[in-house]
Write a protein that holds these residues in place. Structure first.
Motif, PDB file in Angstrom:
ATOM      1  N   GLY A 187      10.448  14.586   0.915  1.00 15.14           N
ATOM      2  CA  GLY A 187       9.442  14.119  -0.023  1.00 15.14           C
ATOM      3  C   GLY A 187      10.115  13.757  -1.335  1.00 15.14           C
ATOM      4  N   VAL A 188      10.028  12.494  -1.734  1.00 12.27           N
ATOM      5  CA  VAL A 188      10.747  12.003  -2.907  1.00 12.27           C
ATOM      6  C   VAL A 188       9.752  11.691  -4.019  1.00 12.27           C
ATOM      7  N   GLY A 189      10.005  12.289  -5.207  1.00 11.63           N
ATOM      8  CA  GLY A 189       9.094  12.122  -6.328  1.00 11.63           C
ATOM      9  C   GLY A 189       9.791  11.658  -7.581  1.00 11.63           C
ATOM     10  N   GLY A 190       9.226  12.041  -8.736  1.00  7.89           N
ATOM     11  CA  GLY A 190       9.669  11.527 -10.021  1.00  7.89           C
ATOM     12  C   GLY A 190      11.108  11.826 -10.372  1.00  7.89           C
ATOM     13  N   VAL A 191      11.680  12.900  -9.822  1.00  2.00           N
ATOM     14  CA  VAL A 191      13.074  13.244 -10.131  1.00  2.00           C
ATOM     15  C   VAL A 191      14.008  12.096  -9.732  1.00  2.00           C
ATOM     16  N   LEU A 192      13.603  11.281  -8.768  1.00  5.99           N
ATOM     17  CA  LEU A 192      14.409  10.125  -8.357  1.00  5.99           C
ATOM     18  C   LEU A 192      14.705   9.205  -9.536  1.00  5.99           C
TER      19      LEU A 192
ATOM     20  N   GLU B 157       0.399  11.286 -12.742  1.00  8.45           N
ATOM     21  CA  GLU B 157      -0.788  10.943 -11.964  1.00  8.45           C
ATOM     22  C   GLU B 157      -0.392  10.056 -10.802  1.00  8.45           C
ATOM     23  N   SER B 158      -1.292   9.913  -9.845  1.00  9.53           N
ATOM     24  CA  SER B 158      -0.936   9.276  -8.573  1.00  9.53           C
ATOM     25  C   SER B 158      -0.523   7.814  -8.711  1.00  9.53           C
ATOM     26  N   ALA B 159      -1.019   7.115  -9.725  1.00  7.30           N
ATOM     27  CA  ALA B 159      -0.611   5.718  -9.909  1.00  7.30           C
ATOM     28  C   ALA B 159       0.898   5.593 -10.087  1.00  7.30           C
ATOM     29  N   TYR B 160       1.510   6.648 -10.602  1.00 10.90           N
ATOM     30  CA  TYR B 160       2.935   6.578 -10.909  1.00 10.90           C
ATOM     31  C   TYR B 160       3.816   6.668  -9.662  1.00 10.90           C
ATOM     32  N   VAL B 161       3.227   6.869  -8.507  1.00 14.82           N
ATOM     33  CA  VAL B 161       4.028   6.811  -7.284  1.00 14.82           C
ATOM     34  C   VAL B 161       4.638   5.418  -7.135  1.00 14.82           C
ATOM     35  N   GLN B 162       3.997   4.435  -7.750  1.00 18.22           N
ATOM     36  CA  GLN B 162       4.556   3.079  -7.727  1.00 18.22           C
ATOM     37  C   GLN B 162       5.920   3.035  -8.426  1.00 18.22           C
ATOM     38  N   GLU B 163       6.083   3.782  -9.511  1.00 13.96           N
ATOM     39  CA  GLU B 163       7.366   3.811 -10.223  1.00 13.96           C
ATOM     40  C   GLU B 163       8.469   4.384  -9.327  1.00 13.96           C
ATOM     41  N   ILE B 164       8.108   5.365  -8.524  1.00 13.77           N
ATOM     42  CA  ILE B 164       9.074   5.967  -7.601  1.00 13.77           C
ATOM     43  C   ILE B 164       9.459   4.963  -6.522  1.00 13.77           C
TER      44      ILE B 164
ATOM     45  N   MET C 192       0.843  -1.194   0.000  1.00 19.08           N
ATOM     46  CA  MET C 192       0.000   0.000   0.000  1.00 19.08           C
ATOM     47  C   MET C 192       0.873   1.236   0.000  1.00 19.08           C
ATOM     48  N   LEU C 193       0.462   2.214  -0.776  1.00 21.44           N
ATOM     49  CA  LEU C 193       1.248   3.427  -0.966  1.00 21.44           C
ATOM     50  C   LEU C 193       0.415   4.661  -0.649  1.00 21.44           C
ATOM     51  N   ILE C 194       1.108   5.753  -0.324  1.00 22.61           N
ATOM     52  CA  ILE C 194       0.458   7.038  -0.086  1.00 22.61           C
ATOM     53  C   ILE C 194       1.130   8.071  -0.979  1.00 22.61           C
ATOM     54  N   ASP C 195       0.324   8.780  -1.765  1.00 21.42           N
ATOM     55  CA  ASP C 195       0.836   9.908  -2.540  1.00 21.42           C
ATOM     56  C   ASP C 195       0.682  11.147  -1.664  1.00 21.42           C
ATOM     57  N   THR C 196       1.791  11.610  -1.104  1.00 21.11           N
ATOM     58  CA  THR C 196       1.727  12.671  -0.098  1.00 21.11           C
ATOM     59  C   THR C 196       1.681  14.074  -0.696  1.00 21.11           C
ATOM     60  N   HIS C 197       1.671  14.171  -2.035  1.00 24.24           N
ATOM     61  CA  HIS C 197       1.640  15.511  -2.641  1.00 24.24           C
ATOM     62  C   HIS C 197       1.138  15.393  -4.068  1.00 24.24           C
ATOM     63  N   ALA C 198      -0.137  15.704  -4.279  1.00 23.05           N
ATOM     64  CA  ALA C 198      -0.720  15.590  -5.616  1.00 23.05           C
ATOM     65  C   ALA C 198      -1.803  16.643  -5.805  1.00 23.05           C
ATOM     66  N   HIS C 199      -1.713  17.372  -6.910  1.00 19.97           N
ATOM     67  CA  HIS C 199      -2.691  18.417  -7.232  1.00 19.97           C
ATOM     68  C   HIS C 199      -3.832  17.804  -8.050  1.00 19.97           C
TER      69      HIS C 199
END
Length: 260
Positions: free
Chosen positions: A174-179, A218-225, A1-8
């Motif tokens: 907070g770690v996002g797509g730049v990773l 989109e929030s599903a992509y938090v899985q890629e991170i 289970m994941l949490i997207d902690t920052h999404a507009h």
């Protein structure tokens, strides 16, 4: 289970498929979504998401630094009104942005200090926008010097020394797509620090990770991170999801995720 902690998720970019986008995220295990505020115009859409997805979408309240202009005191007045009116999961997104425009740097600093004071008053974490301003914001937080201050440096792109200083101050990264970017540099930083104060985010619809870079995030992509972070740390995806979700629950005082 994941949490997207920052999404507009209230952004216009999602107006044609918002519900489907959230379903896609939930299908890959993203169960909670934290919504940073930008300005007065973003509040209605943010609260509508909270009403539609109770217990899953959590709004913040704050004035984004790129929205800080000469009339920032007028804007801060409605921020304060909302904070007194109801609860929010955090004060955000707030901070300093020196990338786009340095015209209102002093106003940005003043708005940040005021909103930090309110975060301490209401016992809420801050969500910090730190574009081209990590060291400046670290210095400001040191100057404020309150051990009760908690929060996260959203979209962290700094080096190991900056990461360690932030964590020593009791704050999170907070770690996002730049990773996932080839020359982003965040992978090298994360390889050398503990995940004890790391949380995951997308910043959707911005900063989509590889392999979606350049497209709408989109929030599903938090899985890629999470997958990239698991690879860097030599951990399973499940372990990274567990650590980062527990960190997010602790920082934002979120309800415990249920297996369903």
């Amino acid at each position: 289970m994941l949490i997207d902690t920052h999404a507009h998720l209230y952004a216009k970019a999602f107006e044609n498929d918002r519900a489907a986008m959230i379903e896609r995220a939930e299908a890959v295990g993203v169960k909670q979504f934290l919504l940073p505020n930008i300005d007065e115009s973003s509040i209605a859409g943010m609260l509508a998401l909270e009403a539609t997805y109770p217990g899953r979408c959590f709004p913040m309240m704050g004035l984004h630094p790129c929205s800080v202009k000469e009339n920032y005191l007028t804007d801060l007045a409605w921020v304060r009104e909302w904070l007194e009116k109801r609860d929010f999961v955090a004060i955000g997104e707030i901070g300093i942005d020196l990338y786009w425009d340095k015209t209102f740097i002093e106003e940005q600093k003043a708005a940040f200090r005021q909103q930090v004071e309110w975060a301490l008053e209401f016992d809420r974490p801050i969500v910090i926008h730190a574009r081209e301003s990590i060291d400046l914001l670290i210095d400001m937080i040191k100057e404020i010097g309150d051990p009760n201050l908690k929060g996260v440096f959203h979209c962290f792109t700094g080096n190991v020394a900056q990461a360690q200083t932030i964590m020593e101050l009791g704050l999170y990264l907070g770690v996002g797509g730049v990773l996932t970017f080839k020359n982003g540099g965040v992978d090298k930083t994360l390889s050398e620090i503990s995940l004890e104060r790391v949380i995951l985010e997308t910043d959707a619809p911005y900063l989509a990770p590889i392999p979606y870079r350049g497209k709408r995030n989109e929030s599903a992509y938090v899985q890629e991170i999470a997958v990239k972070l698991a690879s860097i740390k030599g951990l399973s995806l499940e372990k990274v999801a567990s650590i980062t979700s527990e960190n997010a629950q602790k920082l934002f005082n979120l309800p415990t995720l249920q297996e369903n």
